[in-house]
Scaffold this active site. Structure first.
Site, short mmCIF file in Angstrom:
data_model
loop_
_atom_site.label_atom_id
_atom_site.label_comp_id
_atom_site.label_asym_id
_atom_site.label_seq_id
_atom_site.Cartn_x
_atom_site.Cartn_y
_atom_site.Cartn_z
N ASP A 164 -1.83 -68.65 4.62
CA ASP A 164 -3.17 -68.05 4.17
C ASP A 164 -4.43 -68.96 4.95
OD1 ASP A 164 -2.36 -66.37 2.28
OD2 ASP A 164 -1.90 -67.97 0.66
N ASP B 244 -3.26 -60.10 1.83
CA ASP B 244 -3.79 -59.91 0.33
C ASP B 244 -4.63 -58.99 0.21
OD1 ASP B 244 -1.88 -62.16 0.10
OD2 ASP B 244 -3.16 -63.61 0.30
#
Length: 166
Positions: free
Chosen positions: A123, A141
């Site tokens: 991330d 995402d």
């Protein structure tokens, strides 16, 4: 008789491929160029920050003993297969659902690749307001969330706006 792929929803798989390449490319840059948990300000509400997510959304089950890696990998594979079948069974003219499925598949495969290669999801987007930080996330995402929102939106639209053609 088999239908040509170009007449099915799989015609939209190019979007999946482009997003997977973009997602994995960005993640490789993050791995090579950024240090874990070091913040790089971009805008007054946005940082780039390399984080490792061993769980799912919002680090759900991240502190478990490792079984969650394979569980989430299995979920990503199952969802991707189901959506590919749905795309194959429907017309290429069902734009909204095909784009939604392509987005969800790209996100699932992008994060699946991380889980299988690294044991965690990479991330890097840190959105914040004041001292409040949203959990760090990535392009995969975003694709999953937009795809899911499009699926929900389609459920509220009248049939004639769904571009159904058989």
């Amino acid at each position: 008789m088999k239908r040509p792929i170009c007449s099915t929803g799989l015609r939209w798989i190019w979007l999946t491929v482009v997003l997977i390449i973009l997602d994995l490319g960005i993640k490789q840059v993050v791995l090579k160029e950024m240090d874990l948990h070091v913040t790089h300000p971009v805008m007054p509400f946005l940082n780039l920050m390399y984080a490792q997510n061993f769980g799912a959304a919002f680090s759900f089950l991240a502190d478990e003993g490792g079984w969650q890696r394979w569980f989430f990998a299995g979920v990503a594979i199952a969802i991707s297969i189901i959506l590919l079948v749905l795309m194959y069974r429907q017309s290429a003219q069902k734009y909204l659902s095909n784009i939604a499925y392509a987005l969800i598949i790209s996100g699932a495969v992008g994060n699946l690749t991380d889980r299988l290669m690294h044991g965690f999801v990479i991330d890097y987007i840190d959105f914040y307001v004041g001292n409040w930080h949203y959990p760090t996330f990535n392009l995969a995402d975003i694709a999953i969330c937009i795809g899911a929102a499009l699926v929900i939106l389609e459920g509220f639209l009248p049939d004639k706006t769904k571009k159904q053609a058989n």
